[in-house]
Design an enzyme around this catalytic site. Structure first.
Site, mmCIF file in Angstrom:
data_model
loop_
_atom_site.group_PDB
_atom_site.id
_atom_site.type_symbol
_atom_site.label_atom_id
_atom_site.label_comp_id
_atom_site.label_asym_id
_atom_site.label_seq_id
_atom_site.Cartn_x
_atom_site.Cartn_y
_atom_site.Cartn_z
ATOM 1 N N SER A 37 -3.857 0.694 5.867
ATOM 2 C CA SER A 37 -4.777 0.205 5.172
ATOM 3 C C SER A 37 -4.162 -0.234 3.793
ATOM 4 O O SER A 37 -2.894 -0.575 3.550
ATOM 5 C CB SER A 37 -5.398 1.659 3.581
ATOM 6 O OG SER A 37 -4.930 2.299 3.087
ATOM 7 N N LEU A 62 -1.395 4.597 2.580
ATOM 8 C CA LEU A 62 -1.687 4.153 1.552
ATOM 9 C C LEU A 62 -0.948 3.196 0.508
ATOM 10 O O LEU A 62 0.392 3.773 0.310
ATOM 11 C CB LEU A 62 -2.004 5.480 0.396
ATOM 12 C CG LEU A 62 -3.501 5.388 -0.776
ATOM 13 C CD1 LEU A 62 -4.445 4.851 0.001
ATOM 14 C CD2 LEU A 62 -2.875 6.847 -0.929
ATOM 15 N N ILE A 66 3.713 6.352 1.910
ATOM 16 C CA ILE A 66 2.787 5.329 1.132
ATOM 17 C C ILE A 66 3.347 3.939 1.181
ATOM 18 O O ILE A 66 4.909 4.041 0.989
ATOM 19 C CB ILE A 66 4.038 6.258 -0.330
ATOM 20 C CG1 ILE A 66 3.360 7.405 -0.651
ATOM 21 C CG2 ILE A 66 3.532 4.775 -1.909
ATOM 22 C CD1 ILE A 66 1.680 7.666 -1.260
ATOM 23 N N LYS A 67 2.615 2.668 0.784
ATOM 24 C CA LYS A 67 3.255 1.572 1.257
ATOM 25 C C LYS A 67 3.914 1.028 -0.217
ATOM 26 O O LYS A 67 3.059 1.421 -1.266
ATOM 27 C CB LYS A 67 2.188 1.129 1.728
ATOM 28 C CG LYS A 67 1.730 1.422 3.074
ATOM 29 C CD LYS A 67 0.094 0.078 3.777
ATOM 30 C CE LYS A 67 0.524 -1.151 3.580
ATOM 31 N NZ LYS A 67 -0.230 -2.520 4.074
ATOM 32 N N ILE A 68 4.755 0.127 -0.456
ATOM 33 C CA ILE A 68 5.348 -0.330 -1.584
ATOM 34 C C ILE A 68 5.915 -1.675 -0.761
ATOM 35 O O ILE A 68 6.661 -1.583 -0.113
ATOM 36 C CB ILE A 68 7.060 0.452 -1.721
ATOM 37 C CG1 ILE A 68 6.668 2.091 -1.970
ATOM 38 C CG2 ILE A 68 7.022 -0.346 -2.826
ATOM 39 C CD1 ILE A 68 7.644 2.772 -2.279
#
Length: 371
Positions: A44, A108, A139-141
């Site tokens: 996403s 996310l 977790i998207k970074i």
């Protein structure tokens, strides 16, 4: 009858869906794609969430509850997006368990306005990890220069990471180093790293969009002959670096302690150029140990007429290097291309985030973007 998506999976490519919405979850569409379209993961981003929330009534009940509670807009966005991601994690939990934690992951993204603030990114990652509370969360970074230490620290804390917005090969090298450093620190802290996972999301079609525009301005026959070749060459050379990095003594020492490799993930795989085949960024990037995340239109197109003709990355390393040499010869500054794309990528997600904040603020009956 052939099943191109099953064939793609058999070739070692994990098929992920680049979309999420409450409609998709509540209608059972995501579960159907998992059962019948070989989908084993979900990504996403702020743009996807902004479109989903702005176009559906299924968020109204939660919005009313949040309004009654008097939460601020930023907290409301986190609550709404976390709820969708948590539900998607549950849909994919069977895949996660069956694959030993390799697939079944849902991503996310941290607030993209923090792309250049490492400490706040880590704090946000920790908060989202706690909020969603599912082991198959990513977790998207973003892979900005400031994002690199945040990636290392987040992994060191035992949080799985999808590194996003990678465009260039040198930055990809730095991402791999940040990943390995994070795993090393997690091991030093006594963590079990067997379930610590990561993917490196290398953006594809945007590279062609930027380079082809520059080639059109140059206008020579040599420049025009390079049209639609850069993105695939770039991704292929990234895979070559992946192979080398994960064959080093440094990585072998980590693997011996249970660490899983950080897989390359091909993102931005829908074609922006209507003259190109609509599955080109899938069929031309087939290699074992990769992920391809696709919008549903690309997914269904590949299911309909995609072709798997064996590996399409490793046999073409020399061809890819020739493309880059030819780009330099006609005057394309690839370093400037990469810098431009990273700046644009961060800004696009910031813009979508601000639109999302505005949408939620309107629904909550207040103004501003106090997230």
């Amino acid at each position: 009858m052939s099943n191109p998506l099953s064939e793609l999976s058999a070739a070692g490519v994990a098929v992920w869906l680049d979309d999420i919405s409450r409609d998709r979850l509540r209608t059972g569409n995501l579960a159907d794609l998992v059962a019948n379209r070989s989908v084993v993961g979900v990504t996403s981003n702020p743009t996807i969430f902004q479109k989903a929330i702005a176009s559906s009534d299924l968020y109204n009940e939660q919005l009313r509850d949040l309004k009654v509670r008097g939460v601020d807009v930023g907290e409301a966005v986190r609550a709404i997006t976390a709820a969708d991601v948590r539900e998607a994690c549950d849909v994919l939990r069977g895949v996660y368990d069956a694959s030993g934690g390799v697939d079944g992951r849902v991503s996310l993204e941290v607030d993209p306005r923090l792309a250049h603030e490492a400490e706040r990114t880590v704090a946000e990652a920790r908060a989202l990890w706690w909020l969603v509370d599912r082991p198959n969360l990513f977790i998207k970074i973003p892979a900005t220069q400031d994002g690199l230490p945040a990636i290392t620290e987040t992994l060191a804390q035992g949080i799985s990471v999808n590194v996003t917005l990678i465009f260039g090969l040198d930055r990809y090298d730095a991402v791999i180093d940040a990943f390995m450093s994070g795993v090393e620190q997690a091991i030093e802290a006594g963590r079990d790293v067997s379930d610590l996972a990561s993917v490196a999301s290398f953006f594809v079609s945007r590279v062609d969009s930027e380079v082809d525009a520059r080639l059109d301005k140059i206008g020579t026959p040599e420049a025009k002959a390079l049209h639609a070749k850069t993105a695939i060459a770039n991704a292929r050379l990234a895979y070559e670096r992946y192979e080398k990095a994960f064959a080093t003594p440094r990585w072998k020492a980590l693997a011996a302690k249970g660490a899983k490799p950080q897989r390359p993930l091909w993102a931005s795989t829908s074609t922006k150029d209507p003259s190109l085949p609509d599955t080109i960024y899938v069929s031309e990037l087939i290699a074992p140990g990769t992920v391809n995340t696709m919008p549903e239109a690309t997914l269904q197109a590949f299911a309909d007429h995609g072709q798997v003709k064996g590996e399409t990355i490793r046999p073409h390393y020399d061809d890819a290097r020739q493309v880059f040499a030819a780009l330099a010869a006609v005057g394309v500054d690839i370093d400037d291309v990469i810098e431009t794309l990273e700046t644009q990528g961060v800004q696009k997600f910031e813009d979508s985030w601000n639109q999302l904040l505005g949408t939620i603020a309107q629904q909550l009956g207040r103004s501003g973007t106090d997230g």
